[in-house]
Design a protein around this motif. Sequence first.
Motif, PDB file in Angstrom:
ATOM      1  N   ALA A 146       0.860  -1.181   0.000  1.00 48.98           N
ATOM      2  CA  ALA A 146       0.000   0.000   0.000  1.00 48.98           C
ATOM      3  C   ALA A 146       0.899   1.233   0.000  1.00 48.98           C
ATOM      4  N   PRO A 147       0.399   2.355  -0.502  1.00 47.60           N
ATOM      5  CA  PRO A 147       1.226   3.557  -0.520  1.00 47.60           C
ATOM      6  C   PRO A 147       1.540   4.061   0.882  1.00 47.60           C
ATOM      7  N   TYR A 148       2.704   4.679   1.008  1.00 49.59           N
ATOM      8  CA  TYR A 148       3.103   5.439   2.199  1.00 49.59           C
ATOM      9  C   TYR A 148       3.438   4.579   3.412  1.00 49.59           C
ATOM     10  N   VAL A 149       3.535   3.280   3.261  1.00 46.91           N
ATOM     11  CA  VAL A 149       3.874   2.425   4.408  1.00 46.91           C
ATOM     12  C   VAL A 149       4.947   1.406   4.019  1.00 46.91           C
ATOM     13  N   ALA A 150       5.956   1.854   3.307  1.00 44.75           N
ATOM     14  CA  ALA A 150       6.988   0.925   2.819  1.00 44.75           C
ATOM     15  C   ALA A 150       7.698   0.221   3.967  1.00 44.75           C
ATOM     16  N   ALA A 151       8.093   0.963   5.002  1.00 43.94           N
ATOM     17  CA  ALA A 151       8.845   0.355   6.093  1.00 43.94           C
ATOM     18  C   ALA A 151       7.984  -0.635   6.870  1.00 43.94           C
ATOM     19  N   TYR A 152       6.763  -0.228   7.188  1.00 42.47           N
ATOM     20  CA  TYR A 152       5.841  -1.101   7.917  1.00 42.47           C
ATOM     21  C   TYR A 152       5.546  -2.364   7.102  1.00 42.47           C
ATOM     22  N   THR A 153       5.286  -2.195   5.823  1.00 35.22           N
ATOM     23  CA  THR A 153       4.957  -3.325   4.956  1.00 35.22           C
ATOM     24  C   THR A 153       6.135  -4.282   4.830  1.00 35.22           C
ATOM     25  N   ALA A 154       7.333  -3.743   4.684  1.00 36.71           N
ATOM     26  CA  ALA A 154       8.513  -4.597   4.593  1.00 36.71           C
ATOM     27  C   ALA A 154       8.692  -5.411   5.872  1.00 36.71           C
ATOM     28  N   ALA A 155       8.485  -4.765   7.026  1.00 38.29           N
ATOM     29  CA  ALA A 155       8.626  -5.468   8.306  1.00 38.29           C
ATOM     30  C   ALA A 155       7.575  -6.570   8.443  1.00 38.29           C
ATOM     31  N   LYS A 156       6.349  -6.276   8.045  1.00 43.79           N
ATOM     32  CA  LYS A 156       5.287  -7.276   8.193  1.00 43.79           C
ATOM     33  C   LYS A 156       5.452  -8.421   7.190  1.00 43.79           C
ATOM     34  N   HIS A 157       5.898  -8.124   5.964  1.00 43.11           N
ATOM     35  CA  HIS A 157       6.232  -9.214   5.051  1.00 43.11           C
ATOM     36  C   HIS A 157       7.331 -10.083   5.658  1.00 43.11           C
ATOM     37  N   GLY A 158       8.312  -9.435   6.281  1.00 44.02           N
ATOM     38  CA  GLY A 158       9.407 -10.173   6.887  1.00 44.02           C
ATOM     39  C   GLY A 158       8.959 -11.066   8.023  1.00 44.02           C
ATOM     40  N   VAL A 159       8.060 -10.562   8.865  1.00 46.63           N
ATOM     41  CA  VAL A 159       7.645 -11.366  10.016  1.00 46.63           C
ATOM     42  C   VAL A 159       6.791 -12.551   9.575  1.00 46.63           C
ATOM     43  N   LEU A 160       6.063 -12.421   8.481  1.00 53.34           N
ATOM     44  CA  LEU A 160       5.333 -13.571   7.966  1.00 53.34           C
ATOM     45  C   LEU A 160       6.311 -14.610   7.424  1.00 53.34           C
ATOM     46  N   GLY A 161       7.398 -14.157   6.815  1.00 52.29           N
ATOM     47  CA  GLY A 161       8.438 -15.094   6.388  1.00 52.29           C
ATOM     48  C   GLY A 161       9.067 -15.805   7.563  1.00 52.29           C
ATOM     49  N   LEU A 162       9.288 -15.084   8.649  1.00 49.15           N
ATOM     50  CA  LEU A 162       9.803 -15.701   9.877  1.00 49.15           C
ATOM     51  C   LEU A 162       8.867 -16.797  10.363  1.00 49.15           C
ATOM     52  N   VAL A 163       7.582 -16.497  10.397  1.00 57.46           N
ATOM     53  CA  VAL A 163       6.583 -17.463  10.858  1.00 57.46           C
ATOM     54  C   VAL A 163       6.618 -18.725  10.002  1.00 57.46           C
ATOM     55  N   ARG A 164       6.649 -18.550   8.702  1.00 55.46           N
ATOM     56  CA  ARG A 164       6.613 -19.708   7.804  1.00 55.46           C
ATOM     57  C   ARG A 164       7.870 -20.562   7.943  1.00 55.46           C
ATOM     58  N   SER A 165       9.026 -19.916   8.043  1.00 59.29           N
ATOM     59  CA  SER A 165      10.271 -20.662   8.182  1.00 59.29           C
ATOM     60  C   SER A 165      10.336 -21.388   9.520  1.00 59.29           C
ATOM     61  N   ALA A 166       9.947 -20.692  10.600  1.00 58.36           N
ATOM     62  CA  ALA A 166       9.963 -21.325  11.923  1.00 58.36           C
ATOM     63  C   ALA A 166       8.998 -22.500  11.977  1.00 58.36           C
ATOM     64  N   ALA A 167       7.834 -22.356  11.367  1.00 62.60           N
ATOM     65  CA  ALA A 167       6.848 -23.442  11.361  1.00 62.60           C
ATOM     66  C   ALA A 167       7.390 -24.668  10.632  1.00 62.60           C
ATOM     67  N   ALA A 168       8.061 -24.439   9.514  1.00 63.08           N
ATOM     68  CA  ALA A 168       8.628 -25.561   8.761  1.00 63.08           C
ATOM     69  C   ALA A 168       9.715 -26.257   9.557  1.00 63.08           C
ATOM     70  N   GLU A 169      10.528 -25.472  10.248  1.00 62.25           N
ATOM     71  CA  GLU A 169      11.621 -26.038  11.032  1.00 62.25           C
ATOM     72  C   GLU A 169      11.126 -26.818  12.240  1.00 62.25           C
ATOM     73  N   LEU A 170      10.036 -26.345  12.858  1.00 65.45           N
ATOM     74  CA  LEU A 170       9.549 -26.945  14.096  1.00 65.45           C
ATOM     75  C   LEU A 170       8.453 -27.983  13.887  1.00 65.45           C
ATOM     76  N   ALA A 171       8.021 -28.177  12.656  1.00 64.43           N
ATOM     77  CA  ALA A 171       6.934 -29.123  12.384  1.00 64.43           C
ATOM     78  C   ALA A 171       7.274 -30.499  12.943  1.00 64.43           C
ATOM     79  N   GLY A 172       6.311 -31.082  13.646  1.00 65.23           N
ATOM     80  CA  GLY A 172       6.507 -32.398  14.238  1.00 65.23           C
ATOM     81  C   GLY A 172       7.068 -32.366  15.643  1.00 65.23           C
TER      82      GLY A 172
END
Length: 252
Positions: free
Chosen positions: A144-170
């Motif tokens: 979205a316009p005008y929120v580049a830093a916030y958007t980048a951080a939130k995209h990053g934290v979703l990547g963190l979630v996905r990677s951690a979930a894959a690593e910890l599965a099981g």
Amino acid sequence: MSVSRICVVTGGSKGIGAAVAADLSAAGHRVVLAARDREALDRTAKVLPGPVLTVPVDLTAPDAADELFGRVEGAWGPAEVLVAAAGAGASAKLTGTSDELWEQQLALNLTAPFRCVRRAVPSMQAAGWGRIVVVASVAAKTGAPYVAAYTAAKHGVLGLVRSAAAELAGSGVTVNAVCPGYVDTPMTDATVAAIAARTGRGEEQARAALARMQPIGRLIRPEEVAAVVRLLLENEALNGQGITVDGGGVQS
């Protein structure tokens, strides 16, 4: 979660974090509230029906996660649930986004959750059970316009979630995110004020414009986000997900 759990909620003094804390406390869990504002923490703690521990802490400090989880372990034992709800937005044109603003947004919305997840995981793995939910945003899935830093951080934290979930599965530990649209919280109040200041529109007009961004025509209620958090805590089959809570705007 029929068993009473030790639940750490960052950003627990207000907004989504406070709603999550209230929901967990009402369900019989012990709740740890972590945020910067001691007075706000105390106000929220007073209305929770069950046991509560407040930890005033600046989560952007390098040693904050160790301080927080050390306090929990000393008082009650290892954390079994982490809901990372602390966060804040900031608005600026891309060309007007300073290095300082960029670093502030990443520090609170990405690095702080990472440090909390990293600190929480070992004891959860040792116990063979744990639940981690990060409060992200629809900004984790779309720009979205005008929120580049916030958007980048939130995209990053979703990547963190996905990677951690894959690593910890099981392992018995699940990691998920909720991705709300505009929620009726103090953070949205600040967004409304910023829009009004930037555009010259009244705050009522600005709030109505944000409400219209959800297809259901209103702001999301904090309790609606809390209900999704509870679902993620109760269902082990939900792992590595970013569940959008925005009335149907971002369909994924």
